[in-house]
Design a protein around this motif. Structure first.
Motif, PDB file in Angstrom:
ATOM      1  N   ASN A   6      42.486 -15.121 118.690  1.00 28.63           N
ATOM      2  CA  ASN A   6      43.501 -15.462 117.652  1.00 28.63           C
ATOM      3  C   ASN A   6      43.888 -17.016 118.414  1.00 28.63           C
ATOM      4  OD1 ASN A   6      43.234 -13.012 116.540  1.00 28.63           O
ATOM      5  ND2 ASN A   6      44.863 -12.153 117.480  1.00 28.63           N
ATOM      6  N   GLN A   7      44.075 -17.244 119.233  1.00 29.29           N
ATOM      7  CA  GLN A   7      44.686 -18.599 119.706  1.00 29.29           C
ATOM      8  C   GLN A   7      43.650 -19.668 119.324  1.00 29.29           C
ATOM      9  OE1 GLN A   7      45.284 -17.674 123.689  1.00 29.29           O
ATOM     10  NE2 GLN A   7      47.521 -17.214 123.434  1.00 29.29           N
ATOM     11  N   ARG A   8      42.311 -19.522 119.441  1.00 27.05           N
ATOM     12  CA  ARG A   8      41.385 -20.565 118.764  1.00 27.05           C
ATOM     13  C   ARG A   8      41.492 -20.672 117.374  1.00 27.05           C
ATOM     14  NH1 ARG A   8      38.315 -18.513 123.319  1.00 27.05           N
ATOM     15  NH2 ARG A   8      37.374 -17.117 121.820  1.00 27.05           N
ATOM     16  N   LEU A   9      41.404 -19.467 116.764  1.00 24.79           N
ATOM     17  CA  LEU A   9      41.534 -19.386 115.416  1.00 24.79           C
ATOM     18  C   LEU A   9      42.844 -20.170 114.770  1.00 24.79           C
ATOM     19  CD1 LEU A   9      40.902 -16.103 113.197  1.00 24.79           C
ATOM     20  CD2 LEU A   9      43.084 -17.698 112.731  1.00 24.79           C
ATOM     21  N   LEU A  35      37.798 -17.811  94.639  1.00 21.11           N
ATOM     22  CA  LEU A  35      39.122 -18.185  94.609  1.00 21.11           C
ATOM     23  C   LEU A  35      39.741 -18.671  95.892  1.00 21.11           C
ATOM     24  CD1 LEU A  35      40.716 -15.061  92.553  1.00 21.11           C
ATOM     25  CD2 LEU A  35      40.180 -17.648  91.866  1.00 21.11           C
ATOM     26  N   ILE A  36      38.859 -18.662  97.241  1.00 18.43           N
ATOM     27  CA  ILE A  36      39.127 -18.918  98.448  1.00 18.43           C
ATOM     28  C   ILE A  36      38.661 -20.312  98.727  1.00 18.43           C
ATOM     29  CG2 ILE A  36      38.693 -18.214 100.903  1.00 18.43           C
ATOM     30  CD1 ILE A  36      38.068 -15.321  99.924  1.00 18.43           C
ATOM     31  N   THR A  37      39.785 -21.045  99.346  1.00 17.27           N
ATOM     32  CA  THR A  37      39.484 -22.422  99.664  1.00 17.27           C
ATOM     33  C   THR A  37      38.580 -22.645 101.108  1.00 17.27           C
ATOM     34  OG1 THR A  37      41.889 -23.075  98.719  1.00 17.27           O
ATOM     35  CG2 THR A  37      40.722 -24.578 100.264  1.00 17.27           C
ATOM     36  N   ALA A  38      39.037 -21.781 102.187  1.00 14.88           N
ATOM     37  CA  ALA A  38      38.349 -21.678 103.325  1.00 14.88           C
ATOM     38  C   ALA A  38      38.593 -20.345 104.021  1.00 14.88           C
ATOM     39  CB  ALA A  38      38.892 -22.818 104.153  1.00 14.88           C
ATOM     40  N   ILE A  39      37.687 -20.083 105.013  1.00  7.73           N
ATOM     41  CA  ILE A  39      37.821 -18.810 105.816  1.00  7.73           C
ATOM     42  C   ILE A  39      37.858 -19.354 107.104  1.00  7.73           C
ATOM     43  CG2 ILE A  39      36.896 -16.622 106.412  1.00  7.73           C
ATOM     44  CD1 ILE A  39      35.611 -16.317 103.843  1.00  7.73           C
ATOM     45  N   ILE A  40      38.904 -19.065 108.075  1.00 11.48           N
ATOM     46  CA  ILE A  40      39.305 -19.566 109.166  1.00 11.48           C
ATOM     47  C   ILE A  40      38.973 -18.447 110.113  1.00 11.48           C
ATOM     48  CG2 ILE A  40      40.971 -20.610 110.771  1.00 11.48           C
ATOM     49  CD1 ILE A  40      42.786 -21.222 107.955  1.00 11.48           C
ATOM     50  N   THR A  41      38.257 -18.865 111.243  1.00 15.21           N
ATOM     51  CA  THR A  41      37.673 -17.779 112.308  1.00 15.21           C
ATOM     52  C   THR A  41      37.853 -18.519 113.587  1.00 15.21           C
ATOM     53  OG1 THR A  41      35.338 -18.432 112.721  1.00 15.21           O
ATOM     54  CG2 THR A  41      35.776 -17.187 110.506  1.00 15.21           C
ATOM     55  N   GLU A  42      37.796 -17.503 114.592  1.00 15.22           N
ATOM     56  CA  GLU A  42      37.745 -18.049 116.088  1.00 15.22           C
ATOM     57  C   GLU A  42      36.759 -19.063 116.202  1.00 15.22           C
ATOM     58  OE1 GLU A  42      35.312 -14.344 116.452  1.00 15.22           O
ATOM     59  OE2 GLU A  42      36.728 -15.257 115.109  1.00 15.22           O
ATOM     60  N   ARG A  43      35.687 -19.258 115.452  1.00 18.67           N
ATOM     61  CA  ARG A  43      34.570 -20.498 115.819  1.00 18.67           C
ATOM     62  C   ARG A  43      34.522 -21.339 114.791  1.00 18.67           C
ATOM     63  NH1 ARG A  43      29.179 -16.606 117.129  1.00 18.67           N
ATOM     64  NH2 ARG A  43      29.892 -15.752 119.058  1.00 18.67           N
ATOM     65  N   GLY A  44      35.457 -21.517 114.163  1.00 16.91           N
ATOM     66  CA  GLY A  44      35.570 -22.810 113.177  1.00 16.91           C
ATOM     67  C   GLY A  44      35.808 -22.154 111.797  1.00 16.91           C
ATOM     68  N   VAL A  45      35.718 -23.083 110.790  1.00 20.39           N
ATOM     69  CA  VAL A  45      36.054 -23.020 109.420  1.00 20.39           C
ATOM     70  C   VAL A  45      35.190 -22.824 108.685  1.00 20.39           C
ATOM     71  CG1 VAL A  45      37.747 -23.915 107.573  1.00 20.39           C
ATOM     72  CG2 VAL A  45      38.525 -24.090 109.771  1.00 20.39           C
TER      73      VAL A  45
END
Length: 350
Positions: free
Chosen positions: A136-139, A321-331
């Motif tokens: 979560n902190q990386r995300l 409709l989604i601009t980006a999906i943010i994960t712990e490994r990047g966007v």
């Protein structure tokens, strides 16, 4: 240390799983101590714990309790398989529940003895809790880079420490942005019918001293129209391989509003929430919850007696409709099937 570092809804003490009863917040901070996996499954079903990552961690501990009970029997593996089915049936939409349960089941099947399984599953649950906080902190750091230097951020439901092992997904991005010096003002949807925004997100934001306004769900369009919202960021309970995202009911309407007002719409979730076996959102099972949740508000009946109710707990936002999906490994950006697979394969993206 910020209060975000101290807010924890899940802990293991003296051989028991301890869950902060989120149904009672913010008025009461009550901990339930559970030593039976069946009671944990009930706690998941009854919303003692909620939020996809938190449900996954709780399921991992439920499996640790289940194998401890099963280990006294010669057919312990069959008993554990039955327990896994019971745990996975608690709530159908959040993929982390089945993901964590199946992961624990596979681990148990990889060892030779019941005693080894007891030790292995408990350690795996501890590791999942620890790793979730770090993820979560990386995300949050990845997501913070997408937020404006200043402005209003709208969020829905609760996606903070209470919905995860700690720190949060969408709320973690907000926390990371604030920590990076961004001047953000948060607009938190109340999130009917369980009021997770009013009860839980507002509680976390207040503890962290983050400036915010709480508002009715139906006020979101007005706030956007007035130019107060510069980004929308939400969590996810299941993301299909193409990027279609199931999240708390009301998320889809926010995405439509954001597109109309040309406001970026971000989803923040760990990769464990991506269901690569689900091609698109059309196959996601949407949980229907009891009618009383809509007929009542804070325990008080507000609807005519006998009124019929539809109470879907989630909706599905199309990937378009989604601009980006943010994960712990990047966007991951549009072209989500390829981008999400690349992240899962370990290819970091910014």
């Amino acid at each position: 240390m910020s209060s975000a570092d101290q807010i924890r809804a899940i802990r293991w003490e003296e051989g028991q799983l301890c869950l902060l009863d989120q149904r009672l917040l913010p008025q009461q901070e009550t901990w339930l101590k559970l030593s039976d996996y069946r009671a944990v499954a009930v706690a998941i079903r009854q919303m003692v714990v909620r939020g996809a990552p938190a449900i996954g961690i709780t399921a991992a501990y439920a499996m640790a309790l289940a194998v401890r009970e099963a280990s006294t029997h010669t057919d312990w593996q069959a008993r554990l398989l039955s327990a896994a089915d019971e745990i996975k049936a608690a709530r159908p939409t959040a993929v982390n529940l089945a993901w964590a349960t199946d992961r624990q089941l596979a681990l148990a099947q990889s060892v030779s003895t019941a005693g080894q399984a007891v030790a292995a599953l408990l350690q795996a649950a501890h590791d999942l809790l620890r790793d979730d906080i770090a993820d979560n902190q990386r995300l949050g750091r990845y997501g913070a880079e997408l937020l404006p230097a200043e402005g209003g951020i709208l969020t829905h439901c609760n996606t903070g420490s209470l919905a995860t092992g700690g720190y949060g997904t969408a709320l973690g991005v907000i926390r990371a942005g604030i920590s990076a010096g961004k001047q953000l003002h948060i607009y938190a949807d109340e999130t009917r019918p369980w009021l997770q925004g009013a009860r839980l997100t507002a509680w976390e934001l207040q503890k962290d001293g983050i400036p915010f306004h709480l508002h009715a769900d139906s006020a979101a369009a007005y706030l956007m129209q007035q130019g107060l919202i510069h980004a929308v960021i939400v969590g996810a309970d299941r993301i299909a391989a193409n990027g279609d995202t199931a999240n708390k009911i009301g998320t889809y309407s926010l995405a439509v509003l954001a597109q109309y007002h040309q406001i970026p719409f971000y989803v923040a979730a760990p990769l464990s929430t991506v269901d690569f076996a689900m091609p698109d959102g059309g196959g996601i099972v949407i949980e229907e919850r009891p009618a009383a949740e809509v007929q009542q508000c804070a325990g008080h009946v507000v609807a005519p007696e006998g009124v019929e109710v539809r109470n879907p707990a989630f909706d599905v936002t199309p990937a378009s409709l989604i601009t980006a999906i943010i994960t712990e490994r990047g966007v991951a950006r549009p072209g989500f099937p390829v981008a999400l697979q690349a992240l899962a394969a370990g290819h970091m993206q910014a």
